[in-house]
Design an enzyme around this catalytic site. Structure first.
Site, PDB file in Angstrom:
ATOM      1  N   ARG A  66      44.467  45.732  47.868  1.00 39.19           N
ATOM      2  CA  ARG A  66      43.179  45.839  47.187  1.00 39.19           C
ATOM      3  C   ARG A  66      42.182  46.717  47.939  1.00 39.19           C
ATOM      4  O   ARG A  66      41.285  47.303  47.337  1.00 39.19           O
ATOM      5  CB  ARG A  66      42.594  44.441  46.940  1.00 39.19           C
ATOM      6  CG  ARG A  66      42.723  44.050  45.467  1.00 39.19           C
ATOM      7  CD  ARG A  66      42.293  42.636  45.200  1.00 39.19           C
ATOM      8  NE  ARG A  66      43.148  41.662  45.821  1.00 39.19           N
ATOM      9  CZ  ARG A  66      44.407  41.436  45.471  1.00 39.19           C
ATOM     10  NH1 ARG A  66      44.961  42.131  44.509  1.00 39.19           N
ATOM     11  NH2 ARG A  66      45.116  40.511  46.082  1.00 39.19           N
ATOM     12  N   HIS A  70      39.739  49.256  46.102  1.00 31.12           N
ATOM     13  CA  HIS A  70      38.284  49.174  46.218  1.00 31.12           C
ATOM     14  C   HIS A  70      37.704  50.428  46.869  1.00 31.12           C
ATOM     15  O   HIS A  70      36.567  50.805  46.591  1.00 31.12           O
ATOM     16  CB  HIS A  70      37.894  47.924  46.998  1.00 31.12           C
ATOM     17  CG  HIS A  70      38.056  46.661  46.216  1.00 31.12           C
ATOM     18  ND1 HIS A  70      37.214  45.568  46.342  1.00 31.12           N
ATOM     19  CD2 HIS A  70      38.959  46.302  45.265  1.00 31.12           C
ATOM     20  CE1 HIS A  70      37.602  44.610  45.526  1.00 31.12           C
ATOM     21  NE2 HIS A  70      38.664  45.032  44.863  1.00 31.12           N
ATOM     22  N   ASP A  71      38.474  51.059  47.730  1.00 32.93           N
ATOM     23  CA  ASP A  71      38.020  52.323  48.312  1.00 32.93           C
ATOM     24  C   ASP A  71      37.961  53.404  47.245  1.00 32.93           C
ATOM     25  O   ASP A  71      36.956  54.097  47.099  1.00 32.93           O
ATOM     26  CB  ASP A  71      38.964  52.746  49.443  1.00 32.93           C
ATOM     27  CG  ASP A  71      38.514  54.046  50.104  1.00 32.93           C
ATOM     28  OD1 ASP A  71      37.310  54.148  50.439  1.00 32.93           O
ATOM     29  OD2 ASP A  71      39.347  54.947  50.292  1.00 32.93           O
ATOM     30  N   SER A  80      35.580  55.183  52.625  1.00 30.50           N
ATOM     31  CA  SER A  80      34.234  54.634  52.841  1.00 30.50           C
ATOM     32  C   SER A  80      34.233  53.114  52.939  1.00 30.50           C
ATOM     33  O   SER A  80      33.309  52.525  53.512  1.00 30.50           O
ATOM     34  CB  SER A  80      33.282  55.097  51.733  1.00 30.50           C
ATOM     35  OG  SER A  80      33.824  54.853  50.448  1.00 30.50           O
ATOM     36  N   ASN A  97      33.513  42.821  47.891  1.00 31.55           N
ATOM     37  CA  ASN A  97      34.447  43.174  48.960  1.00 31.55           C
ATOM     38  C   ASN A  97      34.560  42.124  50.057  1.00 31.55           C
ATOM     39  O   ASN A  97      35.320  42.306  51.015  1.00 31.55           O
ATOM     40  CB  ASN A  97      34.028  44.515  49.590  1.00 31.55           C
ATOM     41  CG  ASN A  97      34.317  45.691  48.691  1.00 31.55           C
ATOM     42  OD1 ASN A  97      35.288  45.675  47.938  1.00 31.55           O
ATOM     43  ND2 ASN A  97      33.478  46.706  48.747  1.00 31.55           N
ATOM     44  N   HIS A 195      47.709  42.220  40.687  1.00 30.96           N
ATOM     45  CA  HIS A 195      47.218  40.848  40.855  1.00 30.96           C
ATOM     46  C   HIS A 195      48.355  39.861  41.094  1.00 30.96           C
ATOM     47  O   HIS A 195      48.109  38.665  41.252  1.00 30.96           O
ATOM     48  CB  HIS A 195      46.397  40.421  39.631  1.00 30.96           C
ATOM     49  CG  HIS A 195      45.044  41.067  39.572  1.00 30.96           C
ATOM     50  ND1 HIS A 195      44.189  40.940  38.492  1.00 30.96           N
ATOM     51  CD2 HIS A 195      44.389  41.851  40.466  1.00 30.96           C
ATOM     52  CE1 HIS A 195      43.070  41.612  38.726  1.00 30.96           C
ATOM     53  NE2 HIS A 195      43.174  42.166  39.915  1.00 30.96           N
ATOM     54  N   ASP A 246      48.465  34.533  41.449  1.00 27.57           N
ATOM     55  CA  ASP A 246      49.777  34.392  40.819  1.00 27.57           C
ATOM     56  C   ASP A 246      50.457  33.178  41.466  1.00 27.57           C
ATOM     57  O   ASP A 246      51.303  33.331  42.342  1.00 27.57           O
ATOM     58  CB  ASP A 246      50.578  35.675  41.049  1.00 27.57           C
ATOM     59  CG  ASP A 246      51.908  35.694  40.312  1.00 27.57           C
ATOM     60  OD1 ASP A 246      52.240  34.679  39.676  1.00 27.57           O
ATOM     61  OD2 ASP A 246      52.613  36.721  40.381  1.00 27.57           O
ATOM     62  N   ASP A 254      56.157  40.943  41.912  1.00 25.46           N
ATOM     63  CA  ASP A 254      57.053  40.714  40.780  1.00 25.46           C
ATOM     64  C   ASP A 254      56.248  40.800  39.490  1.00 25.46           C
ATOM     65  O   ASP A 254      55.094  41.247  39.492  1.00 25.46           O
ATOM     66  CB  ASP A 254      57.753  39.353  40.915  1.00 25.46           C
ATOM     67  CG  ASP A 254      56.780  38.193  41.099  1.00 25.46           C
ATOM     68  OD1 ASP A 254      55.627  38.291  40.615  1.00 25.46           O
ATOM     69  OD2 ASP A 254      57.157  37.180  41.721  1.00 25.46           O
TER      70      ASP A 254
END
Length: 327
Positions: A66, A70-71, A80, A97, A195, A246, A254
């Site tokens: 992630r 997010h970057d 950043s 974040n 996710h 999950d 998966d």
């Protein structure tokens, strides 16, 4: 722009400008094997460090994946997210974040690379390679990572708040946010499959449990038995508890996340929203019916697409010596 007597020179400048802008916006300047001559062992060094980390801390796979997402969604893929702020006003200090972990892993990788090839491999490229290596370590297919990014020197808490896709986004917002960054509807549903790894703070979805319409109700699109289980873990205003995205498969890459969507057992409004578009729903149905026949390959393709967002290449930006601060 008026170009009277110096028309030819002006025209040449305009043509040059048209060719230069896409390099920053759409990923030109990146290529597989960018460090082949300047640091040929770069990816092997990253792989070695990530292998060591995953053997003792597999729960970092989700956060490290992630971190790259997010970057890229704030200012593009230019590192950043890694910058520190003495006043806590950097991207990493922004509420969306705060659940990210693993910055010390990036520092560990950077230290190893600086020892082998000083001042060569950018922090933004490290994020992209690490993201690939953590999903491979948890069961995904490998894919070639384009490299050649350079690092930015600005990091803003406010920009993270306004640019990161919120967990309560509907399908219209999701499609618009991805399209704005040059990503397709297919990229949207494929990357949402990420996710399958990691956890989320209760605060990202408790509105679905306790006050969905302002009347103390839960989201009718959330399975009632799942609501009951989540309420046992997450109380109103809980800002600290982490919940698996999950369940039972949180450290394995998966397709079980896709299985959970039509069962209405996914944490975020943005997850269940994928059923509200014919293309995203059809993709989910296909992966469920075929046991993920295309997902693993598709994920690599979409990760490469995402890795091209807003990159700095050539002489733009810099190659940081330490990922948490500008040179």
């Amino acid at each position: 722009m008026a170009c009277p007597k110096i028309f030819l020179s002006c025209l040449l400048l305009q043509v040059m400008f048209l060719f230069l802008v896409p390099e920053v916006a759409h990923g030109q300047g990146l290529k597989v094997g960018f460090y082949q001559k300047t640091c040929p062992s770069a990816e092997a060094i990253v792989k070695k460090v990530i292998g060591e980390v995953m053997s003792v801390a597999p729960s970092l796979s989700g956060p490290l994946l992630r971190m790259h997402f997010h970057d890229c969604f704030v200012r593009g893929c230019e590192g950043s997210i890694l910058l520190n702020s003495s006043t806590n006003q950097a991207e990493k200090d922004s509420p969306p974040n705060l659940s990210l972990r693993g910055y010390q892993v990036i520092d560990r990788v950077k230290t190893a690379l600086e020892k082998a090839c000083p001042g060569t491999v950018s922090c933004s490229d490290i994020l992209a390679i690490v993201a690939r290596d953590v999903v491979v370590a948890t069961g995904a297919l490998s894919y070639d990572v384009e490299t050649g990014r350079r690092d930015g020197n600005v990091s803003s808490l406010t920009e993270a708040l306004t640019n990161l896709v919120p967990p309560n986004a509907n399908i219209t917002t999701l499609k618009a946010d991805f399209a704005q960054r040059g990503l397709s509807v297919k990229d949207l549903v494929v990357l949402s499959g990420g996710h399958t790894l990691g956890t989320s703070h209760c605060s990202s979805f408790t509105d679905r449990l306790y006050n969905f319409t302002g009347k103390g109700d839960s989201d009718p699109k959330l399975d009632s038995n799942y609501v009951a289980r989540l309420k046992l873990k997450c109380k109103p205003n809980d800002q600290t508890t982490l919940v698996e995205m999950d369940p039972g498969s949180v450290r394995t890459f998966d397709i079980k996340y896709f299985d959970l969507i039509p069962k209405r057992r996914v944490l975020f409004t943005s997850d269940i929203a994928l059923l509200d578009d014919s293309q995203t729903k059809a993709y989910i149905d296909l992966q469920i019916k075929t046991g993920g026949s295309t997902f693993f390959k598709d994920f690599g393709v979409s990760m490469v697409n995402m890795g091209r967002i807003g990159v700095l290449t050539g002489t733009a930006g810099e190659v940081r010596k330490v990922c948490s601060k500008v040179n």
